[in-house]
Design an enzyme around this catalytic site. Structure first.
Site, short mmCIF file in Angstrom:
data_model
loop_
_atom_site.label_atom_id
_atom_site.label_comp_id
_atom_site.label_asym_id
_atom_site.label_seq_id
_atom_site.Cartn_x
_atom_site.Cartn_y
_atom_site.Cartn_z
N ARG A 431 70.84 58.74 31.57
CA ARG A 431 70.48 58.10 30.31
C ARG A 431 71.73 57.66 29.56
O ARG A 431 72.74 58.36 29.56
CB ARG A 431 69.69 59.07 29.43
CG ARG A 431 68.39 59.55 30.04
CD ARG A 431 67.86 60.73 29.26
NE ARG A 431 66.62 61.23 29.79
CZ ARG A 431 66.53 62.09 30.80
NH1 ARG A 431 67.63 62.54 31.39
NH2 ARG A 431 65.36 62.52 31.22
N ARG A 539 44.37 57.37 38.74
CA ARG A 539 44.34 56.06 38.09
C ARG A 539 45.61 55.82 37.28
O ARG A 539 45.92 54.68 36.92
CB ARG A 539 43.11 55.94 37.19
CG ARG A 539 43.18 56.72 35.91
CD ARG A 539 41.89 56.57 35.09
NE ARG A 539 41.60 55.18 34.84
CZ ARG A 539 40.41 54.72 34.45
NH1 ARG A 539 39.41 55.57 34.30
NH2 ARG A 539 40.21 53.44 34.22
N ASP A 555 37.12 50.34 34.26
CA ASP A 555 36.19 51.01 35.16
C ASP A 555 35.26 49.96 35.75
O ASP A 555 35.06 48.90 35.16
CB ASP A 555 35.38 52.08 34.43
CG ASP A 555 36.11 53.41 34.40
OD1 ASP A 555 37.24 53.48 34.93
OD2 ASP A 555 35.57 54.38 33.83
N GLU A 556 34.64 50.27 36.87
CA GLU A 556 33.82 49.28 37.57
C GLU A 556 32.59 48.88 36.76
O GLU A 556 32.03 47.80 36.98
CB GLU A 556 33.38 49.83 38.92
CG GLU A 556 32.56 51.11 38.84
CD GLU A 556 32.14 51.60 40.22
OE1 GLU A 556 31.99 50.75 41.12
OE2 GLU A 556 32.00 52.82 40.40
N GLU A 643 40.97 62.51 31.25
CA GLU A 643 42.14 61.66 31.46
C GLU A 643 42.34 60.70 30.29
O GLU A 643 43.48 60.35 29.94
CB GLU A 643 42.02 60.88 32.78
CG GLU A 643 41.11 59.66 32.76
CD GLU A 643 39.64 60.01 32.91
OE1 GLU A 643 38.82 59.09 33.06
OE2 GLU A 643 39.31 61.22 32.89
N ASP A 644 41.24 60.27 29.65
CA ASP A 644 41.36 59.42 28.46
C ASP A 644 42.08 60.16 27.34
O ASP A 644 42.95 59.61 26.68
CB ASP A 644 39.98 58.98 27.98
CG ASP A 644 39.34 57.96 28.91
OD1 ASP A 644 40.05 57.04 29.34
OD2 ASP A 644 38.15 58.10 29.21
#
Length: 759
Positions: A431, A539, A555-556, A643-644
């Site tokens: 860094r 994802r 999402d699908e 996960e959201d």
């Protein structure tokens, strides 16, 4: 010839006589004045107007030869050489890089001995290492080793002093003379000199130490850490005291100090002199002699008055209401006051000559502290008065950033230490000082992702740049039928029609194989299918195929129009560090259950944007996978829609900002709003120590026995487990929603840029 010799003899005799009569008198005068000069140096002059001069020190104090407990530079160097036998150690000479090449940077802690006492502070340090993403239980994989022996307190008068450390560490087969070991220490030496003697030979180990002398510090090898109290939080930590809406233009006090005054011993000189700058108005300097067992035996004429004035001011009030805080040395160079001043946004004025400041290898302290000289104490008030108000505010803001990024918890102190060592191993991927000293800080700017500032979502404003003009659509498909459903076909067509779409990636997470390429619809942009696993956390894996800055997570079963996608992407390019999307939810604090609740109820506030239809920067994929420990990703895989929550909490923890909701068509709203939290009654704000970013509100009773209620209950469990790991609630609430110009206005549809959003 005889006559010539006679003249030479007479000339020499005359010369000797002249020298005796004239030179001898001068020599006598020189000796006399030298003696007078030496006498004048020994005696303090008696001024004729002495009664008119303010006395700052007693003549006895000025004529003394100094505190006998203070070592001379030569004595200090000799003590240093006896303590640090490997004083010439550098990473290139005393560290085995080959151990880190195979498995990367992995850290192993020695197994704890139940019969060996460990202090609370050292237990927190070991826990922090075990919570880090670098921890390993296999010593064969390790690049760095941490002793289980408590080495924090090496004052042999302390009750936490561990005896026979040398014998114990020599019995460890992994010790190897200290090579690739890291030793932590907070207190070294003892009364009266408080040298840096640890009481054992550290060998070739790296020393992470508080109160480090620059003379004994090995640059590029050792690490200076701050002195922190035993009740310092394990993780999370309290926020700083400087709020965005509570910055007074001028505080009540300019410069303050309140603390102990040492009557004898090392460190007494600096604190004894602090009363000279006290004016009782905007400069407050208060000391007390009441400490130690025999303070009354050593007390001086000032003690009674100092002790009386000391009780008139509250320490916390002084911190809150002062611009600058004096941080003098104590018995050792560092003190707890340093971290207290940082948290309070009280700019530290350091009076500790020879102190190697904490993490100075990475942190630019010239932007957050004033480094003074103990011998020039009387110049400090005029020096701080000359600092411009704009620079004062910049100093205060930097103290808050440094406190939150590196010092507010034991976790952050330990992880900063580990990251500095890791940067030394890979200099080409380390860094820069800019990353360490600019929001969000070095811990959250991963050099494994990039070392170029333009690749991160945080620095576009400083650099005057913008993110890329295209996005990657990332669709997660979990169809159990093994064939393409109508919703995913419509979604692909809508997304591919966007003028900003660069490519479409489909993560096929079904157990059945994905349809052949001929079954997928023809699109104007490349479409790639990635075979994934059934894990939800996949994802957010940093797939190499994602080359654009922006990722549209879908999402699908998501239903979006091309206009909605275009408008959301335009908004995201103005806020590339945030999540920008459509389905919004919020959190609240439940006072009865004393835990966080989660709701999809339509309210004026939001703090969560579901990643089923949201834009965010691709860097968050790397942060999600590489920064967070595996335990959190396992939690995500075990609970529905967790996960959201984790992605929203992670982004909020990095940016300290809420997500942004954009306009959506009316038919996209959920049919039945749900929430989970309380059975009935009112929700409120958390108690002390449980900060809530959202105001209180009253949720209606939740439905029982429904699949939706069970689903939201799992989300609530996930939310509270994540808050427990972070140590605080990172989510930030907002009432902002961005709509396109003329959205829902009763004007001609032809005048609107996104006409399909009104349908």
């Amino acid at each position: 010839m005889q006559t010539r010799k006679k003249y030479i003899f007479l000339a020499l005799l005359a010369s000797w006589l002249l020298l005796f009569f004239f030179g001898g008198d001068q020599l006598h005068r020189f000796t006399f004045f030298s003696e007078r000069k030496a006498e004048a140096q020994r005696n303090w002059p008696h001024w004729t107007d002495q009664s008119l001069l303010k006395s700052f020190a007693d003549p006895e104090e000025l004529q003394s030869d100094g505190d006998p407990s203070v070592l001379s530079p030569r004595e200090r160097r000799a003590a240093q050489l006896s303590i640090y036998k490997n004083s010439r150690c550098r990473m290139e000479t005393c560290f085995d890089f080959s151990r880190c090449e195979k498995r990367g940077f992995r850290v192993f802690t020695y197994p704890r001995d139940r019969d060996q006492p460990i202090s609370e502070s050292y237990s927190k340090i070991l826990t922090s290492i075990e919570r880090s993403r670098y921890y390993t239980t296999n010593p064969e994989e390790a690049c760095l080793f941490i002793l289980s022996i408590d080495t924090l307190d090496r004052d042999h008068l302390s009750g936490q002093y561990i005896h026979n450390v040398d014998e114990k560490i020599r019995g460890f087969p992994l010790w190897n003379g200290g090579r690739n070991h890291l030793i932590f220490n907070l207190y070294s030496g003892t009364w009266p000199n408080y040298t840096e003697d640890l009481g054992f030979d550290i060998g070739q180990a790296i020393l992470a130490k508080a109160s480090f002398y620059t003379e004994s510090f090995r640059p590029g090898f050792d690490i200076s850490i701050p002195l922190f109290p035993k009740d310092h939080p394990q993780h999370g930590g309290e926020r700083g005291w400087l709020y965005q809406d509570s910055v007074p233009p001028k505080k009540k006090y300019l410069l303050v100090f309140k603390g102990k005054r040492y009557l004898t011993g090392i460190g007494s000189g600096t604190r004894n002199a602090l009363h000279h700058i006290h004016n009782g108005k905007d400069i407050i300097s208060l000391t007390t002699c009441k400490h130690g067992k025999d303070w009354e035996r050593h007390k001086d004429t000032r003690c009674d008055k100092d002790n009386l004035n000391y009780e008139k001011f509250d320490y916390q009030e002084l911190l809150h209401n002062s611009t600058f805080c004096i941080v003098p040395r104590g018995r050792r160079l560092g003190s707890f006051r340093f971290l207290e001043a940082l948290q309070a946004a009280c700019i530290p004025v350091l009076l500790s000559d020879g102190w190697e400041l904490p993490f100075a290898e990475a942190i630019d302290w010239g932007k957050a502290a004033v480094v003074g000289n103990e011998r020039l104490l009387l110049q400090i008030p005029s020096a701080v008065r000359c600092i411009h108000p704009e620079r004062v505010l910049a100093f205060q803001q930097q103290t808050q950033f440094l406190w939150d990024a590196y010092f507010s918890s034991v976790d952050k102190i330990v992880h900063t230490t580990l990251e500095i060592i890791k940067d030394r191993l890979l200099q080409h991927r380390s860094r820069s000082r800019f990353l360490w000293n600019t929001l969000p800080g070095g811990l959250l700017a991963l050099p494994d992702f990039s070392t170029h500032l333009g690749d991160f979502p945080f620095y576009h404003l400083q650099r005057g740049s913008t993110p890329s003009k295209k996005f990657t659509a990332f669709i997660r498909a979990t169809s159990m039928a093994g064939s393409l459903s109508q919703p995913i076909l419509r979604l692909i067509q809508a997304v591919s029609g966007s003028q900003y779409c660069a490519q479409i990636l489909v993560l096929w997470s079904s157990e059945k194989p994905s349809p052949p390429s001929g079954k997928w619809p023809q699109t104007t942009v490349p479409l790639t299918v990635i075979q994934g696993r059934s894990k939800v956390s996949d994802r957010f894996f940093p797939y190499a195929a994602i080359q654009t800055d922006a990722v549209l997570s879908l999402d699908e079963h998501t239903s979006l129009s091309t206009s909605e996608v275009d408008f959301a992407f335009v908004v995201w390019r103005s806020f590339p560090e945030r999540i920008v999307g459509f389905p919004a939810q919020s959190h609240f604090w439940d006072t009865e259950q004393r835990r966080w609740g989660y709701t999809s109820k339509w309210t004026n506030e939001l703090s969560i944007i579901l990643t089923t239809a949201a834009f965010y920067h691709r860097y968050y994929h790397s942060l999600f996978t590489e920064y967070l420990p595996a335990r959190l990703r396992e939690l995500v895989d075990g609970l529905a829609t967790c996960e959201d929550l984790l992605m929203n909490i992670l982004v909020a923890a990095v940016t300290k900002l809420p997500p942004i909701k954009v306009a959506q068509r009316r038919q996209h709203k959920e049919a039945v709003p749900q929430q989970v939290g309380r059975e009935d009654g009112d929700a409120g704000t958390p108690l002390a120590g449980e900060r809530s970013p959202s105001p209180a509100w009253s949720p209606p009773a939740k439905g029982k026995g429904t699949a939706g209620g069970q689903h939201l209950s799992q989300q609530q469990d996930c939310l509270n487990q994540l808050v427990d790991w972070f140590g605080y609630m990172p989510l930030v609430s907002s009432q902002l929603r961005l709509d396109p110009v003329l959205f829902k206005d009763q004007v001609s549809i032809l005048r609107k840029k996104y006409p399909h959003l009104d349908k």
